[in-house]
Each structure stands twice: as structure tokens, then as C-alpha cells.
Design a protein around this motif. Structure first.
Motif, short mmCIF file in Angstrom:
data_model
loop_
_atom_site.label_atom_id
_atom_site.label_comp_id
_atom_site.label_asym_id
_atom_site.label_seq_id
_atom_site.Cartn_x
_atom_site.Cartn_y
_atom_site.Cartn_z
N LEU A 8 0.61 -1.28 -0.06
CA LEU A 8 -0.16 0.17 -0.06
C LEU A 8 1.09 1.21 0.09
CD1 LEU A 8 -2.81 1.26 0.17
CD2 LEU A 8 -2.74 1.00 2.57
N ARG A 9 1.95 1.35 1.04
CA ARG A 9 2.80 2.52 1.03
C ARG A 9 4.07 2.53 -0.30
NH1 ARG A 9 3.41 3.27 7.59
NH2 ARG A 9 1.09 3.78 7.95
N GLY A 10 4.03 1.34 -0.54
CA GLY A 10 5.33 1.02 -1.31
C GLY A 10 5.05 1.42 -2.91
N LEU A 11 3.76 1.51 -3.48
CA LEU A 11 3.59 2.06 -4.81
C LEU A 11 3.97 3.40 -4.74
CD1 LEU A 11 0.27 -0.12 -5.54
CD2 LEU A 11 2.53 -0.54 -6.29
N HIS A 12 3.56 4.26 -4.16
CA HIS A 12 3.62 5.81 -4.65
C HIS A 12 5.35 6.09 -4.19
CE1 HIS A 12 4.01 6.56 -0.22
NE2 HIS A 12 4.51 7.63 -0.41
N ARG A 13 5.97 5.21 -3.65
CA ARG A 13 7.33 5.56 -3.29
C ARG A 13 7.98 4.81 -4.75
NH1 ARG A 13 8.60 5.66 2.22
NH2 ARG A 13 6.79 5.44 3.57
N LEU A 14 7.73 4.06 -5.27
CA LEU A 14 8.18 3.57 -6.37
C LEU A 14 7.89 4.42 -7.66
CD1 LEU A 14 6.92 -0.25 -6.90
CD2 LEU A 14 9.33 0.47 -6.45
N LEU A 15 6.87 5.21 -7.75
CA LEU A 15 6.77 6.50 -8.58
C LEU A 15 7.46 7.23 -8.51
CD1 LEU A 15 2.84 6.40 -8.68
CD2 LEU A 15 4.31 5.48 -10.36
N LEU A 16 7.83 7.80 -6.84
CA LEU A 16 8.80 8.75 -6.82
C LEU A 16 10.48 8.56 -7.18
CD1 LEU A 16 7.54 9.93 -3.32
CD2 LEU A 16 7.18 11.21 -5.35
N LEU A 17 10.64 7.12 -6.83
CA LEU A 17 11.95 6.75 -7.03
C LEU A 17 12.15 6.76 -8.66
CD1 LEU A 17 12.46 3.75 -4.62
CD2 LEU A 17 13.72 5.95 -4.59
N ALA A 18 11.22 6.61 -9.46
CA ALA A 18 11.33 6.42 -10.82
C ALA A 18 11.60 7.91 -11.62
CB ALA A 18 10.09 6.11 -11.33
N LEU A 19 11.40 8.99 -10.79
CA LEU A 19 11.52 10.40 -10.89
C LEU A 19 12.99 10.78 -11.09
CD1 LEU A 19 8.98 12.31 -9.20
CD2 LEU A 19 8.84 11.86 -11.60
N PHE A 20 13.69 9.92 -10.15
CA PHE A 20 15.19 10.09 -10.03
C PHE A 20 16.05 9.12 -10.81
CE2 PHE A 20 13.81 10.71 -5.42
CZ PHE A 20 13.67 12.03 -5.69
N GLU A 21 15.44 8.20 -11.57
CA GLU A 21 16.41 7.55 -12.65
C GLU A 21 16.81 8.21 -13.60
OE1 GLU A 21 13.96 4.33 -14.12
OE2 GLU A 21 13.73 3.20 -12.06
N ARG A 22 18.42 7.76 -13.72
CA ARG A 22 18.95 8.49 -14.82
C ARG A 22 19.83 7.34 -15.85
NH1 ARG A 22 16.12 11.97 -13.52
NH2 ARG A 22 16.55 14.03 -13.11
N HIS A 23 19.50 7.16 -16.92
CA HIS A 23 20.12 6.33 -17.65
C HIS A 23 21.17 6.93 -18.50
CE1 HIS A 23 17.15 3.52 -16.31
NE2 HIS A 23 16.19 4.30 -16.81
N PRO A 24 22.34 6.31 -18.44
CA PRO A 24 23.66 7.01 -19.30
C PRO A 24 23.39 6.58 -20.95
CG PRO A 24 24.36 5.19 -18.28
CD PRO A 24 23.14 5.16 -17.72
#
Length: 210
Positions: A98-114
């Protein structure tokens, strides 16, 4: 490598990779440096630090040691792996579905692919007690050496608008801004409203030699 950056006759030693048993210390330094940015996704600190420590790719770091104590680190991303890891399943297991799903969305904002030929630096964390003594510069130059060994053409990093001290360090070490992404709608949630991408060609050094 051992260089006296402290002014006290004690050399700082650089080491590639996280020393065995230092995972918790790395996570604490990383959280101290980036907890403000990562807090909405990984808070509380009592859960975030163990999570980071448990999901490190320990070969994706350069560490600075002073009298055997880890006082700084620089993480980098190359070959599809970064210093900090943790799958979606691991996030959900640690924080609950329940609490993890929105955390995954926030973490996706920080993803940087070289891009091809890039090494991405994930940031620098230095113990507050030894800041301003050149350790950040040492870490940057060692990451640059790794980039050269991996035949990368440039190093890339991203710096947020509320961290001008970090940006000033990167500029002194030869990085230049290439674009800024403005996200004012995230300021209330994440605490920053713009991210600047900076590049440094491999093979160059900062304006102040070590």
C-alpha cells in the motif's frame, strides 16, 4: 592513493569499491547527503538507511578513508548498475504494497540512464566534519580515472537547484551545464524545483589541479 587533504598530516586514502563491513556507514553518509531529496520516497530514516545498505552495488563506488574510517564516497553508474540498487519487489517488501507503490513512482523520478559512452556519477557524500578539505575533488578525479579506463567519452551528473555548493564544486572540476529541467510542481513534494545536467569530457581536469 594517499593524500594529505586534512592539514593535520593524516593522509586520505582512496579505495575503489566499498570496504567489507562498511555498507551501513556508506548508507548513513549517502542518506545524510541525499536524504532531503530521497526522503519522500524512502522515509523514515530508520528504514531508509538499512534499505540502502542492504541493496548497494559495492563495486560502483569510490571511497575516501581517513585513519581507516570512511569519510566520503562517490557513486557512479556504468554497465547498467549504480551504487544504490533495490528492485521494485524489494521496495514493496520493505515498505508494504500500500505504501510502497507511490514510493516506486517517486523513485522513478530520480532514474538517470547513461547514453552510449557516458558514465553517470550519482553524487558525492562527504562527512560534515571533513568538508572543505579537498576530499570531494579527489573522489571526482578517481571517478574520472575509472571513466577513462572504461573508454567513456564523458561523465554526466545531475545537480538540484537547492545545492549550489555541489554545483560550484563540479564547475571547479571541469563540469559544464548542458541543460536545466524545471519542475516547480515538485518543489513542495521533493524540496527542489529544477535539476541541471552537467557534462565533463573524459581526459580533462578541473581548473585547480590536485
Amino acid at each position: 592513493m594517499g593524500l594529505d587533504t586534512t592539514g593535520q598530516g593524516t593522509p586520505v586514502t582512496l579505495r575503489r569499491g566499498v570496504p567489507a563491513g562498511a555498507e551501513r556507514r556508506v548508507a548513513e553518509l549517502y542518506w545524510e547527503a541525499f536524504g532531503r531529496k530521497l526522503g519522500p520516497a524512502l522515509n523514515p530514516a530508520g528504514k531508509a538507511v538499512p534499505f540502502i545498505a542492504a541493496h548497494l552495488n559495492t563495486d560502483r563506488a569510490v571511497c575516501a578513508l581517513l585513519d581507516g574510517r570512511l569519510v566520503g564516497l562517490a557513486g557512479y553508474q556504468h554497465g547498467g548498475r549504480a551504487l544504490t540498487g533495490g528492485s521494485a519487489r524489494a521496495v514493496l517488501r520493505a515498505y508494504g504494497h500500500l505504501r510502497g507503490l507511490h514510493r516506486l513512482l517517486l523513485l522513478a523520478l530520480f532514474e538517470r540512464h547513461p547514453a552510449s559512452g557516458q558514465l553517470v556519477m550519482d553524487g558525492i557524500a562527504v562527512d560534515p566534519d571533513v568538508r572543505g578539505r579537498g576530499i570531494g575533488s579527489l573522489l571526482i578525479e578517481e571517478v574520472a580515472a575509472i571513466a577513462a579506463e572504461q573508454d567513456c567519452r564523458e561523465i554526466r551528473l545531475d545537480v538540484i537547484d537547492v545545492n549550489p555548493r555541489a554545483r560550484a564544486l563540479y564547475e571547479r572540476r571541469g563540469f559544464t551545464a548542458v541543460r536545466t529541467e524545471h519542475t516547480p510542481y515538485l518543489r513542495g513534494l521533493l524540496g527542489f524545483g529544477a535539476v541541471t545536467t552537467m557534462h565533463r569530457p573524459v581526459g580533462t581536469r578541473g581548473v585547480r589541479e590536485l
